[in-house]
Design an enzyme around this catalytic site. Structure first.
Site, PDB file in Angstrom:
ATOM      1  N   ARG A 174       0.820  -1.208   0.000  1.00 53.74           N
ATOM      2  CA  ARG A 174       0.000   0.000   0.000  1.00 53.74           C
ATOM      3  C   ARG A 174       0.859   1.265   0.000  1.00 53.74           C
ATOM      4  O   ARG A 174       0.500   2.279  -0.612  1.00 53.74           O
ATOM      5  CB  ARG A 174      -0.901  -0.035   1.233  1.00 53.74           C
ATOM      6  CG  ARG A 174      -1.870   1.125   1.367  1.00 53.74           C
ATOM      7  CD  ARG A 174      -2.870   0.845   2.481  1.00 53.74           C
ATOM      8  NE  ARG A 174      -3.529   2.068   2.921  1.00 53.74           N
ATOM      9  CZ  ARG A 174      -3.506   2.522   4.168  1.00 53.74           C
ATOM     10  NH1 ARG A 174      -2.824   1.865   5.094  1.00 53.74           N
ATOM     11  NH2 ARG A 174      -4.138   3.617   4.490  1.00 53.74           N
ATOM     12  N   HIS A 226       0.519   4.596  -2.326  1.00 51.97           N
ATOM     13  CA  HIS A 226       0.369   5.946  -1.783  1.00 51.97           C
ATOM     14  C   HIS A 226       1.494   6.863  -2.258  1.00 51.97           C
ATOM     15  O   HIS A 226       1.282   8.069  -2.415  1.00 51.97           O
ATOM     16  CB  HIS A 226       0.339   5.894  -0.252  1.00 51.97           C
ATOM     17  CG  HIS A 226      -0.984   5.475   0.302  1.00 51.97           C
ATOM     18  ND1 HIS A 226      -1.585   6.110   1.362  1.00 51.97           N
ATOM     19  CD2 HIS A 226      -1.844   4.503  -0.077  1.00 51.97           C
ATOM     20  CE1 HIS A 226      -2.757   5.539   1.627  1.00 51.97           C
ATOM     21  NE2 HIS A 226      -2.920   4.544   0.764  1.00 51.97           N
ATOM     22  N   ASN A 266      -2.439   8.903   5.280  1.00 48.14           N
ATOM     23  CA  ASN A 266      -1.213   8.116   5.433  1.00 48.14           C
ATOM     24  C   ASN A 266      -0.889   7.736   6.870  1.00 48.14           C
ATOM     25  O   ASN A 266       0.107   7.062   7.123  1.00 48.14           O
ATOM     26  CB  ASN A 266      -0.017   8.888   4.841  1.00 48.14           C
ATOM     27  CG  ASN A 266      -0.052   8.922   3.330  1.00 48.14           C
ATOM     28  OD1 ASN A 266      -0.595   8.026   2.692  1.00 48.14           O
ATOM     29  ND2 ASN A 266       0.527   9.966   2.749  1.00 48.14           N
ATOM     30  N   HIS A 286      -6.188  -5.481  -2.258  1.00 47.61           N
ATOM     31  CA  HIS A 286      -6.869  -5.581  -0.965  1.00 47.61           C
ATOM     32  C   HIS A 286      -6.999  -7.027  -0.501  1.00 47.61           C
ATOM     33  O   HIS A 286      -7.558  -7.279   0.569  1.00 47.61           O
ATOM     34  CB  HIS A 286      -8.255  -4.938  -1.039  1.00 47.61           C
ATOM     35  CG  HIS A 286      -8.211  -3.446  -1.091  1.00 47.61           C
ATOM     36  ND1 HIS A 286      -9.331  -2.666  -1.299  1.00 47.61           N
ATOM     37  CD2 HIS A 286      -7.184  -2.580  -0.960  1.00 47.61           C
ATOM     38  CE1 HIS A 286      -8.986  -1.380  -1.298  1.00 47.61           C
ATOM     39  NE2 HIS A 286      -7.690  -1.309  -1.090  1.00 47.61           N
TER      40      HIS A 286
END
Length: 327
Positions: free
Chosen positions: A65, A69, A96, A194
């Site tokens: 992830r 980001h 974040n 996910h």
């Protein structure tokens, strides 16, 4: 006569072409970028990550992830790794705050610096780590393009407007991905990430207690699943972690799509994949497919596509010695 009239134009075009090719700022990412300057770079990263995954496998989702980001804010330039003495860096921004694993990237970078000082960027280290944690969880392997350089700017506000929120609808998701040069297919494929990792209750409890359905529940979420989630997440819970892909949290597979097809996607942004014909078709395809299907290959392609977003190459940016601060 025709050739004499064209020759000045051809000469001009050749000069432009040569300037473009020779200028190092126009360099492109490529597989094996470090084959001459740090040939063991990927092996060094893998050695560290093999050690990490043995003792902390729960970091696989957060590290994957983190690369996402990074790429969606200012491009894949390692800006998410930078610290701010005043709490105004990307990592300090609300989207974040749940990221974990910064110390692992520092550990990887230390190993790279020991072998090849000032050569491998933090942005590239993060991209390689994202691939390696995917493989470590029985996911696909893909060749990582390298050659990124590190950015020098990291701001608190940009994640708020660049990262797709967990409550986004399908139109918002498609728009945000297209703004990064990514396709609708990239959106639905990368959402499959996910399949590993966890989420805090606060990211989805509005679907349980403050939505438009019966007793404030989200009518697009399976009723039995709602009850299971309610048993774990009470109103106002900010700390409890829930598996995004129950029963498969540490195994990278296509079971995420089976859950979404059954209206058991944890986030509103997961459920939104059923609101577009293209994304819904892909969800249905993968939910009915065998273990690996085409998802593994697709994921590698989409990760490479994402890894090209807004990159700094050539003489742009820098190669940080320490990932948390500019040189």
């Amino acid at each position: 006569m025709a050739s004499s009239k064209l020759s000045p134009c051809l000469i001009f075009l050749q000069l432009i072409f040569l300037l473009f090719v020779i200028n190092p700022a126009n360099a492109q990412l490529k597989v094996g970028f470090y084959k001459d300057t740090c040939p063991q770079a990927e092996a060094i990263v893998k050695k560290v990550m093999d050690q990490v995954m043995k003792v902390a496998p729960s970091l696989s989702g957060p590290l994957l992830r983190m690369h996402f980001h990074d790429c969606f804010v200012r491009g894949c330039d390692g800006s998410v790794l930078l610290n701010s003495s005043t709490g105004q860096a990307e990592k300090d921004s609300p989207p974040n705050l749940s990221l974990r694993g910064y110390q692992i990237i520092d550990r990887v970078k230390t190993a790279l610096e020991k072998e090849c000082p000032g050569v491998v960027s933090c942005a590239d280290a993060l991209a390689i780590v994202a691939r390696d944690v995917t493989v470590a969880t029985m996911g696909p392997f893909w060749e990582v393009e390298t050659g990124r350089r590190d950015g020098r700017v990291s701001t608190f506000s940009e994640p708020l407007t660049n990262l797709p929120p967990f409550f986004a609808n399908i139109s918002q998701l498609i728009s945000m991905f297209r703004s990064k040069g990514l396709s609708v297919k990239d959106l639905v494929v990368l959402s499959g990430g996910h399949t590993i990792g966890t989420s805090h209750c606060s990211s989805f409890t509005s679907r349980l207690y403050n939505s438009t359905g019966k007793d404030g529940t989200d009518p697009t979420l399976d009723s039995e699943y709602i009850e299971k989630l309610k048993s774990k997440c009470k109103v106002g819970d900010q700390t409890t972690l829930v598996e995004m892909d129950p029963g498969s949290v540490r195994t990278f597979d296509n079971s995420y799509y089976t859950l979404v097809a059954k209206r058991r996607g944890l986030f509103q942004s997961d459920a939104a994949l059923l609101d577009n014909s293209e994304t819904k078709a892909y969800v249905k395809l993968q939910s009915a497919a065998t273990y690996r299907s085409t998802f593994f290959k697709d994921f590698g392609v989409s990760m490479r596509n994402m890894g090209r977003v807004g990159v700094l190459t050539g003489n742009a940016g820098e190669i940080r010695k320490v990932c948390s601060k500019i040189n």
